[in-house]
Design an enzyme around this catalytic site. Sequence first.
Site, PDB file in Angstrom:
ATOM      1  N   ASP A 191       0.812  -1.223   0.000  1.00  0.00           N
ATOM      2  CA  ASP A 191       0.000   0.000   0.000  1.00  0.00           C
ATOM      3  C   ASP A 191       0.842   1.269   0.000  1.00  0.00           C
ATOM      4  O   ASP A 191       0.336   2.338   0.347  1.00  0.00           O
ATOM      5  CB  ASP A 191      -0.930   0.012   1.211  1.00  0.00           C
ATOM      6  CG  ASP A 191      -2.364  -0.385   0.859  1.00  0.00           C
ATOM      7  OD1 ASP A 191      -2.676  -0.478  -0.342  1.00  0.00           O
ATOM      8  OD2 ASP A 191      -3.165  -0.598   1.785  1.00  0.00           O
ATOM      9  N   LYS A 193      -0.731   4.151  -1.532  1.00  0.00           N
ATOM     10  CA  LYS A 193      -1.881   4.770  -0.877  1.00  0.00           C
ATOM     11  C   LYS A 193      -1.506   6.072  -0.185  1.00  0.00           C
ATOM     12  O   LYS A 193      -2.376   6.851   0.217  1.00  0.00           O
ATOM     13  CB  LYS A 193      -2.506   3.794   0.123  1.00  0.00           C
ATOM     14  CG  LYS A 193      -3.890   4.228   0.601  1.00  0.00           C
ATOM     15  CD  LYS A 193      -4.587   3.160   1.437  1.00  0.00           C
ATOM     16  CE  LYS A 193      -5.230   2.127   0.538  1.00  0.00           C
ATOM     17  NZ  LYS A 193      -6.054   1.157   1.314  1.00  0.00           N
ATOM     18  N   HIS A 212      -2.457  -6.243  -5.735  1.00  0.00           N
ATOM     19  CA  HIS A 212      -3.228  -6.636  -4.555  1.00  0.00           C
ATOM     20  C   HIS A 212      -4.722  -6.335  -4.652  1.00  0.00           C
ATOM     21  O   HIS A 212      -5.495  -6.773  -3.790  1.00  0.00           O
ATOM     22  CB  HIS A 212      -2.630  -6.009  -3.288  1.00  0.00           C
ATOM     23  CG  HIS A 212      -2.750  -4.515  -3.204  1.00  0.00           C
ATOM     24  ND1 HIS A 212      -1.845  -3.656  -3.791  1.00  0.00           N
ATOM     25  CD2 HIS A 212      -3.660  -3.724  -2.587  1.00  0.00           C
ATOM     26  CE1 HIS A 212      -2.185  -2.416  -3.535  1.00  0.00           C
ATOM     27  NE2 HIS A 212      -3.296  -2.413  -2.809  1.00  0.00           N
TER      28      HIS A 212
END
Length: 500
Positions: free
Chosen positions: A349, A352, A401
Amino acid sequence: MRGPHPVTKTAGKALENFMGENRAGRVPMMSAETPQIQISQLISALSFALDLTEGQPMGHAVRSCMLGMRLAAATGLPETEQEDLYYALLLKDAGCSSNASKMFHILGTDEIAAKNATKTLDWRKVGLGQIRYVLQRTRTGRPMGERLRAMWDIALHRKQQTQHLVQIRCERGAHIARRIGLAMDTSTAIYSLDEHWDGGGYPNGLRGQSIPVMARILNLAQTLEVFHRAYGPEAAIAVARKRSGRWFDPELVRVARTLAKDGSLWQGIRAEDALAEVVAMEPERRILQGGEASLNNVCEAFAEVIDAKSHFTYSHSTGVTAAAMGIARTMGMDAETVTTIRRAALLHDVGKLSVPNAILEKPGKLTAEEWRVVRKHPYYTHEILRRIEGFEELTEIAAAHHEKLDGSGYYRGYTAEQLTLPMRILVVADIFDALAAERPYREGLPLEKVFSIMSGDTPHALDAECFEALVYWAGRQASATQAGREFSIPPVLRKDGAPG
């Protein structure tokens, strides 16, 4: 805020146990054929993620590093200190994700855009620019009464709020540097990044020579980079001169003006291969020659940076890692592949950090534009990790993912033929932790509900064997926290669609 959901807490404990096994040497590490990874390349590439959360174009820290190292050499900074400075320049924003949520709640708007706007603002002054900033960045789109109350609160507590935001960032950034294993001087420079020459900076109001010289270089280098990119070289030097003796060390400003005059300061600053040049500038090459502990430290530290962005994700990376490890081990995967999956899960991530907290912490339904921003974060994960030589397989796993077997995922819309087993494991692990953890719009779901939802997407979207391994692992992990309570597990489907 509620405490961790039992499943998430258990997953985190499992990860701690696994990390302990790694440190004790009981789990085999990667083979001798593993590509050597230069730590400067690893940290330089990951600095692109820090740029995103500060609202800067990717490469800001790398370009700041070029400028800072040139200033250091011209001032005669000893080589040992230049080495520590090098990493401080790349990791200067390592703590920036930790104050993102706080800044969002103060302003009630996109904190990434707000951070970007402060970069060219003299935030110590109160003038038209500062007033315009508050008007444009406070509770936009909300009723006027709410906006006025928020603006009044900012006006009353501006100094305290700024000091608190900087304190959070400085402390976390210094911690991350030490977490990676860098020198105390590197950590101290990051901690003192926002101190100003006249004592008007934060977090401790240090003045003049009491500010570490490396921190003084960091502050000037990042400002020069921002203004050079936004307005050009003349404007960058002009703002340095204007703030000389107030923000910046006058002697450093003099050196910057001299280097700018002879053209050496800005050389190659906009080159596409700036990353390669910065890697080559490392004072002492540090190759991770079997230094798996160093590589693990960097991955784990950046997982902390990622999860610090919001209290709703404060353990997500470690939770996903624990689940992915559990699935991989249950499926009997070899140690080298398991290690790759572990690191991919820790970093999955990293993209992100590009998503504002106004979206991450929104309690209601996302708009089409907000959803577009969210769906782009795996792309940024790929863009950041692909720059690391030796991370090719890890990059592809991490960036996949949110993909699904039926092609309904993102960002590439991969189908079953393109998804490797490690990718499928990470997809299942990510969904599991996301459902089990607390979110802005709901509390964490009980294990039975998590399994029920996931079984509905199996086997057409999620890999059935990976899901079966998850059920086995999570059931065993949860048993200790369920106090012996029986819970039902939906039937697992084989790949042919029949009950397992």
